[in-house]
Design an enzyme around this catalytic site. Sequence first.
Site, PDB file in Angstrom:
ATOM      1  CG  HIS A 110      -2.247   0.634   1.029  1.00  0.00           C
ATOM      2  ND1 HIS A 110      -2.890   0.743  -0.186  1.00  0.00           N
ATOM      3  CD2 HIS A 110      -3.079   1.228   1.927  1.00  0.00           C
ATOM      4  CE1 HIS A 110      -4.041   1.363  -0.025  1.00  0.00           C
ATOM      5  NE2 HIS A 110      -4.175   1.677   1.249  1.00  0.00           N
TER       6      HIS A 110
ATOM      7  CG  ASN B 218      -8.827   7.294   5.834  1.00  0.00           C
ATOM      8  OD1 ASN B 218      -7.829   7.866   6.256  1.00  0.00           O
ATOM      9  ND2 ASN B 218      -9.734   6.777   6.631  1.00  0.00           N
TER      10      ASN B 218
ATOM     11  CG  ASP C  25      -1.995   0.651  -3.413  1.00  0.00           C
ATOM     12  OD1 ASP C  25      -2.756  -0.286  -3.108  1.00  0.00           O
ATOM     13  OD2 ASP C  25      -2.116   1.794  -2.942  1.00  0.00           O
TER      14      ASP C  25
ATOM     15  CG  ASN D 116     -10.623   3.928   1.309  1.00  0.00           C
ATOM     16  OD1 ASN D 116     -11.678   3.967   0.688  1.00  0.00           O
ATOM     17  ND2 ASN D 116     -10.391   3.042   2.250  1.00  0.00           N
TER      18      ASN D 116
END
Length: 187
Positions: free
Chosen positions: A20, A66, A91, A112
Amino acid sequence: MKYLIVGLGNIGAEYADTRHNIGFNVLDALAGASNIAFTTDRYGAVAELRHKGRTLVLLKPSTYMNLSGKAVRYWLDREKIERENLLVVVDDIALPFGTLRMRTRGSAGGHNGLKSICELLGTEDYARIRFGIGGDFARGQQVDYVLGQWTEEERRLLPDRLKVFGDAILSFACVGAERTMNLFNKK
């Protein structure tokens, strides 16, 4: 000309080498190859890269994934950078490992970080480069996979892929999104 190049990731040691955080990894590799260092500033770690008469502001948001839009909007405003000169590195589990896919607009696709940026900018019209992290996980294990460590094989291939992504970022600043897509989306 000034550009804002944003690498998405999460802050904290527990996320450092996870899939991530590939946006952070791409910017770290580009900064390292350019002999520049990040400094902590408002909403993130920032470095300034000069390349062929252009200034690239590299940003690794400290807002967590997020809430990335907050950092992106702040730095676009602070540096007076046009949205056309924004590029986000993110990603993507829908692409095989190491695949580069650049687009000038598009939906968040369930990501997100992109969702936050779209909401705070009020548009989906900004460039993004997706780094394929693959999708080799069992049903219901997506979060563990995305926040998991690279395999040994992926770790071995990562340096070459990071260089290609760095080259694509420099190309974006020099020749624009359309030409960069033609040059790099096949790599």
